[in-house]
Design an enzyme around this catalytic site. Structure first.
Site, PDB file in Angstrom:
ATOM      1  N   ASP A 125      -3.780   1.063  36.003  1.00  0.00           N
ATOM      2  CA  ASP A 125      -2.473   0.426  35.985  1.00  0.00           C
ATOM      3  C   ASP A 125      -2.026   0.188  37.423  1.00  0.00           C
ATOM      4  OD1 ASP A 125       0.132  -0.427  35.559  1.00  0.00           O
ATOM      5  OD2 ASP A 125       0.465   0.973  33.907  1.00  0.00           O
TER       6      ASP A 125
ATOM      7  N   GLU B 114       0.850  -9.853  36.181  1.00  0.00           N
ATOM      8  CA  GLU B 114      -0.095 -10.042  35.080  1.00  0.00           C
ATOM      9  C   GLU B 114      -1.112  -8.899  35.002  1.00  0.00           C
ATOM     10  OE1 GLU B 114      -1.555 -11.693  32.659  1.00  0.00           O
ATOM     11  OE2 GLU B 114      -0.198 -13.376  32.396  1.00  0.00           O
ATOM     12  N   GLY B 115      -1.625  -8.694  33.814  1.00  0.00           N
ATOM     13  CA  GLY B 115      -2.784  -7.822  33.644  1.00  0.00           C
ATOM     14  C   GLY B 115      -2.605  -6.443  34.255  1.00  0.00           C
ATOM     15  N   ARG B 116      -1.464  -5.816  33.954  1.00  0.00           N
ATOM     16  CA  ARG B 116      -1.117  -4.524  34.563  1.00  0.00           C
ATOM     17  C   ARG B 116      -1.209  -4.572  36.085  1.00  0.00           C
ATOM     18  NH1 ARG B 116      -4.538  -2.080  30.613  1.00  0.00           N
ATOM     19  NH2 ARG B 116      -3.374  -1.803  28.687  1.00  0.00           N
TER      20      ARG B 116
ATOM     21  N   ARG C  79       0.626  -1.688  38.239  1.00  0.00           N
ATOM     22  CA  ARG C  79       1.991  -2.206  38.263  1.00  0.00           C
ATOM     23  C   ARG C  79       2.879  -1.399  39.192  1.00  0.00           C
ATOM     24  NH1 ARG C  79       2.737  -2.670  31.825  1.00  0.00           N
ATOM     25  NH2 ARG C  79       1.577  -0.741  32.004  1.00  0.00           N
TER      26      ARG C  79
ATOM     27  N   LYS D 220       4.907   5.019  31.996  1.00  0.00           N
ATOM     28  CA  LYS D 220       5.736   3.937  32.531  1.00  0.00           C
ATOM     29  C   LYS D 220       7.103   4.472  32.951  1.00  0.00           C
ATOM     30  CE  LYS D 220       7.088  -0.768  31.296  1.00  0.00           C
ATOM     31  NZ  LYS D 220       6.869  -1.768  30.241  1.00  0.00           N
TER      32      LYS D 220
ATOM     33  N   ARG E  64      14.400  -3.111  28.974  1.00  0.00           N
ATOM     34  CA  ARG E  64      12.947  -3.154  28.939  1.00  0.00           C
ATOM     35  C   ARG E  64      12.459  -3.726  30.263  1.00  0.00           C
ATOM     36  NH1 ARG E  64       8.394  -2.420  26.358  1.00  0.00           N
ATOM     37  NH2 ARG E  64       6.729  -3.899  26.788  1.00  0.00           N
TER      38      ARG E  64
END
Ligand SMILES: [Zn+2]
Length: 219
Positions: free
Chosen positions: A126, A92-94, A128, A154, A49
């Site tokens: 997003d 944090e926060g995407r 990330r 993702k 993950r």
């Protein structure tokens, strides 16, 4: 990106015993962690993950999201399998950071969903990135992963940044009254899939010890 393996130890947890390995990135004061069970070196389709941190959910047990339940389920599944990796990524926060995540939450109080709230404030849906995840997995000798996620984009994001994702494994947690709307937004607007695949696991619903309508009214 400049990143290096920094330190490592054995970590007994309530799930089982893991190895924890810290990675330092020049551009980020927060260190990423790999939580490893078993011997993953040289292995393919390692249960994994890529989990981005959520301080409000994981530390303060916020009911606005399902991050803590997903983290908990991920660690539990890896411990049960006896082999796997959880990457705890400090974004944090995407990826927009903690303070700005709280600004997005404030916007949600005015009735916007998570996607619109981000857009109104000028943030991407997003932000990330996963190049550090690719580095960490390579450093651990993992050849490919079976990624626990409900989010097909993702999988794309990880692949784009160099992670070899062999397959997606559903990673389902039961919604509760407070985060149901958030999860519905993830499904309807962000392409998340809440199907039960062959490896699907659903955890028991979270027990909320007060009347959640109190909180919903406040929002
Ligand atoms: Zn969260």
């Amino acid at each position: 990106m400049t990143i290096e393996r920094y330190s490592e130890c054995r970590l007994p947890t309530e799930y089982g015993v893991f190895r924890v390995i810290a990675y330092r990135e020049a551009s980020n004061p927060n260190e990423h962690l790999a939580i490893v069970a078993g011997d993953v070196e040289g292995k393919a389709e390692v249960l994994a993950r890529a989990h981005s941190e959520c301080l409000t959910g994981e530390i303060f047990h916020s009911l606005k999201c399902d991050c803590r339940e997903q983290l908990d389920l991920g660690l539990r599944r890896i411990a049960d399998a006896g082999e796997g990796v959880l990457l705890y990524l400090r974004q944090e926060g995407r990826g927009i950071g903690l303070g700005d995540k709280i600004r997005v939450y404030q916007m949600q109080q005015k009735g916007h969903d998570t996607v619109d709230a981000n857009r109104i404030l000028g943030f991407p849906d997003d932000a990330r990135r996963y190049d550090m995840a690719a580095f960490m997995l390579k450093d651990l000798g993992v050849r490919s992963i079976s990624l626990m996620t409900n989010n097909p984009s993702k999988v794309d994001g990880l692949r784009k940044d160099g992670v070899v994702v062999a397959k997606r494994v559903p990673h389902l947690v039961e919604p509760h009254e407070v985060n149901r709307g958030y999860l519905e937004t993830k499904r309807a607007r962000m392409g998340h899939v809440y199907d039960l695949g062959e490896d699907g696991v659903v955890t028991a619903p979270l027990q909320v010890s007060y009347d959640p309508s109190v909180l919903l009214d406040a929002e």
